[in-house]
Design a protein around this motif. Structure first.
Motif, PDB file in Angstrom:
ATOM      1  N   SER A   1       0.801  -1.227   0.000  1.00 44.55           N
ATOM      2  CA  SER A   1       0.000   0.000   0.000  1.00 44.55           C
ATOM      3  C   SER A   1       0.830   1.272   0.000  1.00 44.55           C
ATOM      4  N   ALA A   2       2.145   1.166   0.095  1.00 47.43           N
ATOM      5  CA  ALA A   2       2.965   2.378   0.218  1.00 47.43           C
ATOM      6  C   ALA A   2       2.738   3.326  -0.953  1.00 47.43           C
ATOM      7  N   GLY A   3       2.637   2.807  -2.157  1.00 50.02           N
ATOM      8  CA  GLY A   3       2.449   3.669  -3.317  1.00 50.02           C
ATOM      9  C   GLY A   3       1.182   4.493  -3.235  1.00 50.02           C
ATOM     10  N   ALA A   4       0.087   3.875  -2.793  1.00 48.42           N
ATOM     11  CA  ALA A   4      -1.179   4.597  -2.670  1.00 48.42           C
ATOM     12  C   ALA A   4      -1.108   5.658  -1.572  1.00 48.42           C
ATOM     13  N   VAL A   5      -0.445   5.334  -0.460  1.00 47.53           N
ATOM     14  CA  VAL A   5      -0.284   6.310   0.622  1.00 47.53           C
ATOM     15  C   VAL A   5       0.528   7.510   0.134  1.00 47.53           C
ATOM     16  N   ILE A   6       1.612   7.227  -0.548  1.00 48.85           N
ATOM     17  CA  ILE A   6       2.471   8.304  -1.059  1.00 48.85           C
ATOM     18  C   ILE A   6       1.710   9.191  -2.035  1.00 48.85           C
TER      19      ILE A   6
ATOM     20  N   SER B   1       7.224  -7.029  16.371  1.00 49.20           N
ATOM     21  CA  SER B   1       6.202  -7.637  15.525  1.00 49.20           C
ATOM     22  C   SER B   1       6.653  -7.568  14.073  1.00 49.20           C
ATOM     23  N   PHE B   2       6.948  -8.716  13.496  1.00 45.33           N
ATOM     24  CA  PHE B   2       7.499  -8.778  12.142  1.00 45.33           C
ATOM     25  C   PHE B   2       6.351  -8.729  11.129  1.00 45.33           C
ATOM     26  N   ASN B   3       6.046  -7.499  10.692  1.00 47.08           N
ATOM     27  CA  ASN B   3       4.796  -7.300   9.970  1.00 47.08           C
ATOM     28  C   ASN B   3       4.893  -6.350   8.788  1.00 47.08           C
ATOM     29  N   MET B   4       6.106  -5.980   8.370  1.00 43.23           N
ATOM     30  CA  MET B   4       6.252  -5.051   7.249  1.00 43.23           C
ATOM     31  C   MET B   4       6.944  -5.722   6.069  1.00 43.23           C
ATOM     32  N   HIS B   5       6.656  -5.204   4.881  1.00 38.70           N
ATOM     33  CA  HIS B   5       7.255  -5.737   3.663  1.00 38.70           C
ATOM     34  C   HIS B   5       8.379  -4.818   3.209  1.00 38.70           C
ATOM     35  N   ARG B   6       9.463  -5.427   2.796  1.00 42.35           N
ATOM     36  CA  ARG B   6      10.653  -4.671   2.394  1.00 42.35           C
ATOM     37  C   ARG B   6      10.343  -3.639   1.309  1.00 42.35           C
ATOM     38  N   ASP B   7       9.528  -3.989   0.328  1.00 40.13           N
ATOM     39  CA  ASP B   7       9.244  -3.052  -0.768  1.00 40.13           C
ATOM     40  C   ASP B   7       8.573  -1.782  -0.257  1.00 40.13           C
ATOM     41  N   ASP B   8       7.656  -1.906   0.711  1.00 37.70           N
ATOM     42  CA  ASP B   8       7.006  -0.734   1.290  1.00 37.70           C
ATOM     43  C   ASP B   8       8.013   0.124   2.042  1.00 37.70           C
ATOM     44  N   VAL B   9       8.862  -0.508   2.828  1.00 35.89           N
ATOM     45  CA  VAL B   9       9.866   0.224   3.597  1.00 35.89           C
ATOM     46  C   VAL B   9      10.763   1.039   2.666  1.00 35.89           C
ATOM     47  N   GLU B  10      11.237   0.429   1.598  1.00 35.54           N
ATOM     48  CA  GLU B  10      12.132   1.132   0.681  1.00 35.54           C
ATOM     49  C   GLU B  10      11.418   2.254  -0.062  1.00 35.54           C
ATOM     50  N   LEU B  11      10.175   2.031  -0.444  1.00 34.82           N
ATOM     51  CA  LEU B  11       9.457   3.068  -1.181  1.00 34.82           C
ATOM     52  C   LEU B  11       9.211   4.290  -0.304  1.00 34.82           C
ATOM     53  N   PHE B  12       8.806   4.089   0.931  1.00 33.04           N
ATOM     54  CA  PHE B  12       8.672   5.221   1.837  1.00 33.04           C
ATOM     55  C   PHE B  12      10.014   5.922   2.032  1.00 33.04           C
TER      56      PHE B  12
END
Length: 539
Positions: free
Chosen positions: A271-276, A399-410
């Motif tokens: 969802s990072a792209g939509a948030v951005i 809590s291991f709950n994030m995806h690497r692609d989202d982290v990098e995009l943000f």
């Protein structure tokens, strides 16, 4: 003796015809305490680094530029050749109570942050900041700190002081009292209003209530800093929560800052792209929106905060335990925990990080297996036995709950700052800034050095209105970092979260060397920073 020969023999005279050879260089005449020379200097702006020197006297920077050794005589010179020189980093989101509130002055140096190169921290985040800002400042100044400290006023203490832990709206008189608490805190030096709308009792506050309080911060030139209501799919959903953040800022008329921006859990991965895109549309419409982020795939909170449904906490822990004693209500609570476990990726994705408990250093699934319990029952045991609140230290989790692609995009966004969210039990307290540099700058090139430094210093100061810090410029306070780009790296991890980072060679806080040759000094030069409201907005 001929005049030309005489001139050749008298250094300092004008060179006359017949005088052989150059005159010696003039001795430096300006005085400095410290001169840092020949480092690769990034001044905190968005520009690239350059070889330059810094002269420091007292608590201020005298001058920045090339060739200062020719003009300044310094009590101490530091050869920074091969090293990076930058402003001391500013961490806008921290949980340092173990260190900051300790009676031991050695703890109050805040070594986990100093060894990352951090010279200023923010407290009172996630809506936890006391409205008694003047008293807070007096306490911290009397005790002394190793870094500078800035504070927000928090919705949690404001709401609890007036409404307790009840899930209800304030009446007109109660809202007026809450607004007065926020206004007074801003006048006493708070930088903004902070909320943690994910956490009870703050989650009981409506958007209208938050807007009313945020207006008091807006009048006095503050920011709205938020742990938004939902980073996942708990209530509004991630996108609905982003809309609420923007609405609060728009209606209250102040900049908004999203703490530890993320897409938490499998339901919202990608969802990072939509948030951005939504934030950038708001920015294009004239709204000031920023965020911060830590470079880890595991978040940290309390087990109760992660798993308990909000309604179960109406009235606090005593009310929760009464509900658990009623079979029908307890069944609903267990169903809510089961749903939230799924959001978090299951019991294997939750690591208990509090120390000294039977479940310490175990995943929730492993503790459940050892105790012969279902994970839901294991969670309830921890919540019952693990101290007060929903985020008490005994209940702390990674809590291991994030995806690497989202982290990098943000991370790539020019409006996303670096922040640790650093609290006990998670490596981000000791290692966030070096982790971001070592992994995402030096090893993988997700962002470059200039962006890393700018979003860890100058942009942070500008975002929150910190005066005379965050940049290496004449007249600024001398918060100066010198680090080795080949050695600056984390040493903490999820198994050993409290290991100090390496690679900071020197760190000055208000001109005082707090890290010197890689070693921490026994000094407490930090200052409690104050926001200054516009004239006429405070009594």
């Amino acid at each position: 003796m001929r005049l030309g020969a005489l001139a050749a023999c008298l250094p300092g005279l004008l060179l006359l015809a017949g005088c052989a050879g150059p005159l010696p260089e003039q001795a430096p005449t300006a005085e400095a305490d410290t001169l840092i020379h020949d480092g690769l200097l990034f001044d905190g702006g968005a520009g690239e680094g350059r070889i330059a020197d810094i002269a420091i006297r007292g608590d201020r920077i005298l001058e920045v530029g090339p060739g200062l050794r020719k003009r300044y005589r310094a009590a101490r010179e530091i050869d920074a050749a091969g090293l990076v020189v930058s402003p001391g980093f500013i961490d806008p989101h921290t949980h340092p109570d173990t260190y900051l509130r300790s009676p031991d002055p050695a703890m109050r140096r805040l070594l986990p942050w100093l060894h990352q190169g951090v010279s200023t921290i923010f407290i009172g985040i996630d809506g936890g900041g006391t409205p008694d800002i003047a008293a807070e400042r007096a306490t911290l100044e009397a005790a002394g700190t190793g870094t500078n400290v800035a504070a927000h006023v928090g919705l949690g203490p404001v709401r609890r002081r007036v409404l307790g832990d009840d899930a209800r709206a304030p009446d007109a008189a109660e809202l007026a009292r809450m607004r007065g608490l926020v206004a007074n805190a801003m006048c006493e030096g708070a930088f903004g209003l902070s909320t943690g709308l994910f956490y009870t009792p703050q989650s009981f506050a409506s958007t209208d209530e938050v807007v009313a309080l945020a207006r008091e911060a807006a009048i006095r030139g503050g920011v709205y800093d938020t742990h938004q209501r939902d980073e996942s799919s708990y209530s509004l959903g991630l996108m609905g929560s982003i809309e609420e953040v923007l609405e609060i800022g728009r209606r209250a008329g102040l900049p908004v800052h999203i703490g530890h921006i993320k897409a938490l859990g499998a339901d919202v991965h990608g969802s990072a792209g939509a948030v951005i895109a939504r934030i950038e549309r708001a920015q294009a419409e004239g709204q000031r929106v920023t965020a911060d982020q830590y470079p880890w795939l595991a978040s940290s909170t309390g087990l109760g905060a992660a798993l308990l449904p909000d309604w179960a906490m109406d009235g606090g822990r005593p009310a929760l335990f009464e509900r658990l004693d009623d079979p029908a209500t307890a069944a609903r609570i267990r169903d809510g925990i089961r749903d939230n476990l799924q959001r978090r990726g299951g019991a294997d994705a939750i690591l208990m990080t509090g120390t000294g408990w039977p479940w310490s250093a175990r995943t929730l699934q492993r503790f459940a297996d050892e105790a012969g319990l279902d994970p839901v029952e294991a969670a309830l045991r921890i919540i019952r036995e693990g101290g007060t609140g929903r985020i008490g230290s005994a209940q702390r989790i990674a809590s291991f709950n994030m995806h690497r692609d989202d982290v990098e995009l943000f991370m790539r966004q020019p409006w996303v700052l670096t922040a640790s969210d650093g609290g006990d039990g998670h490596p981000r307290q000791h290692a966030t800034f070096p982790e971001k540099y070592a992994r995402f700058v030096a090893a993988e090139g997700v962002i470059d050095m200039a962006a890393f430094i700018h979003r860890s210093s100058g942009l942070t100061a500008t975002t929150f209105g910190i005066r005379d810090r965050g940049f290496l410029r004449a007249g600024q306070f001398a918060d100066v970092l010198v680090f080795d780009p080949a050695a600056y790296a984390p040493r903490a991890d999820y198994v050993r979260p409290a290991v100090l980072s390496e690679g900071v060679v020197h760190l000055f806080v208000n001109g005082v060397p707090m890290i010197d040759g890689g070693l921490a000094a026994h000094a407490l030069p930090g200052r409690v920073l104050q926001h200054r409201p516009p004239p006429g907005t405070c009594p």
